[in-house]
Design an enzyme around this catalytic site. Sequence first.
Site, PDB file in Angstrom:
ATOM      1  N   LYS A 175       0.886  -1.171   0.000  1.00 25.37           N
ATOM      2  CA  LYS A 175       0.000   0.000   0.000  1.00 25.37           C
ATOM      3  C   LYS A 175       0.917   1.212   0.000  1.00 25.37           C
ATOM      4  O   LYS A 175       1.415   1.635   1.044  1.00 25.37           O
ATOM      5  CB  LYS A 175      -0.903  -0.014   1.240  1.00 25.37           C
ATOM      6  CG  LYS A 175      -2.248   0.660   1.069  1.00 25.37           C
ATOM      7  CD  LYS A 175      -2.178   2.133   0.742  1.00 25.37           C
ATOM      8  CE  LYS A 175      -1.811   2.992   1.918  1.00 25.37           C
ATOM      9  NZ  LYS A 175      -1.512   4.399   1.535  1.00 25.37           N
ATOM     10  N   CYS A 283      13.635  10.334   7.807  1.00 25.53           N
ATOM     11  CA  CYS A 283      13.517  10.013   9.230  1.00 25.53           C
ATOM     12  C   CYS A 283      14.896   9.949   9.877  1.00 25.53           C
ATOM     13  O   CYS A 283      14.996   9.827  11.082  1.00 25.53           O
ATOM     14  CB  CYS A 283      12.789   8.688   9.414  1.00 25.53           C
ATOM     15  SG  CYS A 283      13.681   7.333   8.684  1.00 25.53           S
TER      16      CYS A 283
HETATM   17  P1  NAD Z   1       1.908   9.049   7.368  1.00 26.19           P
HETATM   18  O1  NAD Z   1       1.924   8.406   8.698  1.00 26.19           O
HETATM   19  O2  NAD Z   1       1.040  10.228   7.162  1.00 26.19           O
HETATM   20  O3  NAD Z   1       1.478   7.994   6.236  1.00 26.19           O
HETATM   21  C1  NAD Z   1       2.079   6.723   6.151  1.00 26.19           C
HETATM   22  C2  NAD Z   1       1.074   5.728   5.577  1.00 26.19           C
HETATM   23  O4  NAD Z   1      -0.056   5.638   6.441  1.00 26.19           O
HETATM   24  C3  NAD Z   1       0.549   6.136   4.208  1.00 26.19           C
HETATM   25  O5  NAD Z   1       0.536   5.012   3.388  1.00 26.19           O
HETATM   26  C4  NAD Z   1      -0.862   6.655   4.500  1.00 26.19           C
HETATM   27  O6  NAD Z   1      -1.757   6.391   3.465  1.00 26.19           O
HETATM   28  C5  NAD Z   1      -1.265   5.885   5.748  1.00 26.19           C
HETATM   29  N1  NAD Z   1      -2.153   6.649   6.647  1.00 26.19           N
HETATM   30  C6  NAD Z   1      -2.165   7.987   6.842  1.00 26.19           C
HETATM   31  N2  NAD Z   1      -3.077   8.314   7.792  1.00 26.19           N
HETATM   32  C7  NAD Z   1      -3.639   7.155   8.209  1.00 26.19           C
HETATM   33  C8  NAD Z   1      -4.626   6.825   9.186  1.00 26.19           C
HETATM   34  N3  NAD Z   1      -5.207   7.750   9.925  1.00 26.19           N
HETATM   35  N4  NAD Z   1      -4.943   5.524   9.351  1.00 26.19           N
HETATM   36  C9  NAD Z   1      -4.345   4.572   8.628  1.00 26.19           C
HETATM   37  N5  NAD Z   1      -3.401   4.823   7.684  1.00 26.19           N
HETATM   38  C10 NAD Z   1      -3.060   6.094   7.479  1.00 26.19           C
HETATM   39  O7  NAD Z   1       3.439   9.384   7.008  1.00 26.19           O
HETATM   40  P2  NAD Z   1       3.989  10.224   5.773  1.00 26.19           P
HETATM   41  O8  NAD Z   1       3.659  11.661   5.988  1.00 26.19           O
HETATM   42  O9  NAD Z   1       3.652   9.587   4.501  1.00 26.19           O
HETATM   43  O10 NAD Z   1       5.574  10.018   5.956  1.00 26.19           O
HETATM   44  C11 NAD Z   1       6.362  10.828   6.766  1.00 26.19           C
HETATM   45  C12 NAD Z   1       6.559  10.203   8.131  1.00 26.19           C
HETATM   46  O11 NAD Z   1       7.157   8.921   7.982  1.00 26.19           O
HETATM   47  C13 NAD Z   1       7.511  10.983   9.011  1.00 26.19           C
HETATM   48  O12 NAD Z   1       6.991  10.991  10.316  1.00 26.19           O
HETATM   49  C14 NAD Z   1       8.798  10.196   8.957  1.00 26.19           C
HETATM   50  O13 NAD Z   1       9.665  10.350  10.061  1.00 26.19           O
HETATM   51  C15 NAD Z   1       8.272   8.814   8.869  1.00 26.19           C
HETATM   52  N6  NAD Z   1       9.250   7.879   8.322  1.00 26.19           N
HETATM   53  C16 NAD Z   1       9.833   7.037   9.201  1.00 26.19           C
HETATM   54  C17 NAD Z   1      10.801   6.161   8.772  1.00 26.19           C
HETATM   55  C18 NAD Z   1      11.480   5.245   9.733  1.00 26.19           C
HETATM   56  O14 NAD Z   1      12.247   4.417   9.293  1.00 26.19           O
HETATM   57  N7  NAD Z   1      11.240   5.337  11.034  1.00 26.19           N
HETATM   58  C19 NAD Z   1      11.164   6.138   7.402  1.00 26.19           C
HETATM   59  C20 NAD Z   1      10.521   7.010   6.527  1.00 26.19           C
HETATM   60  C21 NAD Z   1       9.550   7.884   7.003  1.00 26.19           C
END
Ligand code: NAD
Length: 486
Positions: A175, A283
């Site tokens: 996804k 991240c």
């Molecule tokens: P996000 O949490 O908004 O979205 C991630 C995924 O979750 C997407 O596929 C989205 O469709 C889904 N999603 C969003 N809201 C949701 C909900 N309420 N319920 C269920 N699913 C939902 O993250 P983003 O903005 O796409 O990415 C940035 C974030 O990811 C930052 O916080 C970053 O630090 C983190 N990140 C972490 C790592 C790590 O290795 N720890 C790596 C890359 C990014």
Amino acid sequence: MKYAELQNYVAGGFVAPTKSRPSLDVYDPSSGDIISKVPLSEAADVDAAVHAARAAFPAWSAMPIKERVQVFYRYKALLEQHIDELAALVTEENGKIASEARAEVSKSAELTEFACSLPQITPGEVLEVSRGVECRIERFPLGVVASIAPFNFPNMVPNWTIPNAIALGNCMILKPSELVPISAGRIAELLAEAGLPPGVFQVVHGGKDAVEAICDHPDIAAVSFVGSTKVAKIVYKRATSNLKRCLALGGAKNHLIVMPDADREMAATNIVASMSGCAGQRCMAASVMVAVSKTDHIIERMAEVARTMVPGKDIGPVITAAAKERITRYIDEAEAKGAKVVVDGRKARVAGRENGYFLGPTIIDYVTPDMRIAQEEVFGPVLVIVRAPDVDAALEIENASTYGNAASVFTESGGVARYVMERASAGMVGVNVGVPVPREPFSFGGWNESKFGVGDITGRGSIEFWTQAKKMTTKWNREAGVNWMS
Ligand code: NAD
């Protein structure tokens, strides 16, 4: 619109949803132009993908791992062969500059290389416990698994999970982020070209509804998630309450402790590269510099380096107009509370791309640990500097963070480096390294609220997550006449 509305990828082909679905526009963040539309899948679409994956699982999992990884040797070659095209897609949907997009695709190839080595590093274990009696452990795939990805690495984060989970015998539903959904379809095509049988890999587009359907589906055995901490918690709770295994990587607030003896040029260039690379949307990005004692000479050099960076050339846009506004608000608020904006990226403009979501690198000094900008994830090209009198005070600031993805120390003293390595409350720690990403076979994963669940998402740490161990005890010693193990 440059690309037609996207479709899910199920059973080896692109498919329209079972009934009409709402869709979202997909933007090019560097121009603000709409380049495609992404459907918002629902439970029935997830179910169709799971159905295909279940059908493919018996044959795929029965294949010896040495045969399964042949697909990934070819997939790695295809990633390398198509690097220009794949990197251009990443730039288009995510905005990152060309060199960063190429580095992302190269990293996907490196991750795939690790998957190719899995037959050599997962051979199982055997112990002869008595004459003719053996205990052995073999690892088996879980079945249908899912991988939920964020926007910041449209090619690499999916490839954190695809090669390992599939080479280990699972069938997968990906996804992708609805903000950057285009790369996923190309990944599916390249996997098919590499010889992956239909149904072993599926793409289901969408947002919250699709994720919830994944967490609830009874035939999905495991869910990996990468994204913000807020959603990681939701996904971890929902998936595990449905009795699935789950590994959910969350956000970050990475601290870099800079000692006065640090190499000035190396520290300054590394720290600026860490905070501004991928427009700070990593991240692993430097977020808080804890400047210990007399470090003004390093800060001055950092400001000089940051001021040379040209938005649109050296630094790409952030992902959405809303993200730009949010990041700007954090800077405004810190300034209003008395912090000093040393390098100000708020007015960044790129000629000909006035509607792009650009911000220049921003360095803010004299931030105090109680400010929101010192505690919360900003996820933009912003570095705050918090002053500390000594290394223990610096560690106290780092340890107080609720996150724990990465931490680094810049120093020429081995003793200080070791002291910080032992005490930093983070899963990935660097010494004189701005972005301390471990290389395979070492695994990627943070601590505290940067990761929920056991294991890591890449490298050796992922093997346990994507498989289950069968413990077998055998007795073939009739001639010995003993029967102590009935
Ligand atoms: P996000 O949490 O908004 O979205 C991630 C995924 O979750 C997407 O596929 C989205 O469709 C889904 N999603 C969003 N809201 C949701 C909900 N309420 N319920 C269920 N699913 C939902 O993250 P983003 O903005 O796409 O990415 C940035 C974030 O990811 C930052 O916080 C970053 O630090 C983190 N990140 C972490 C790592 C790590 O290795 N720890 C790596 C890359 C990014």
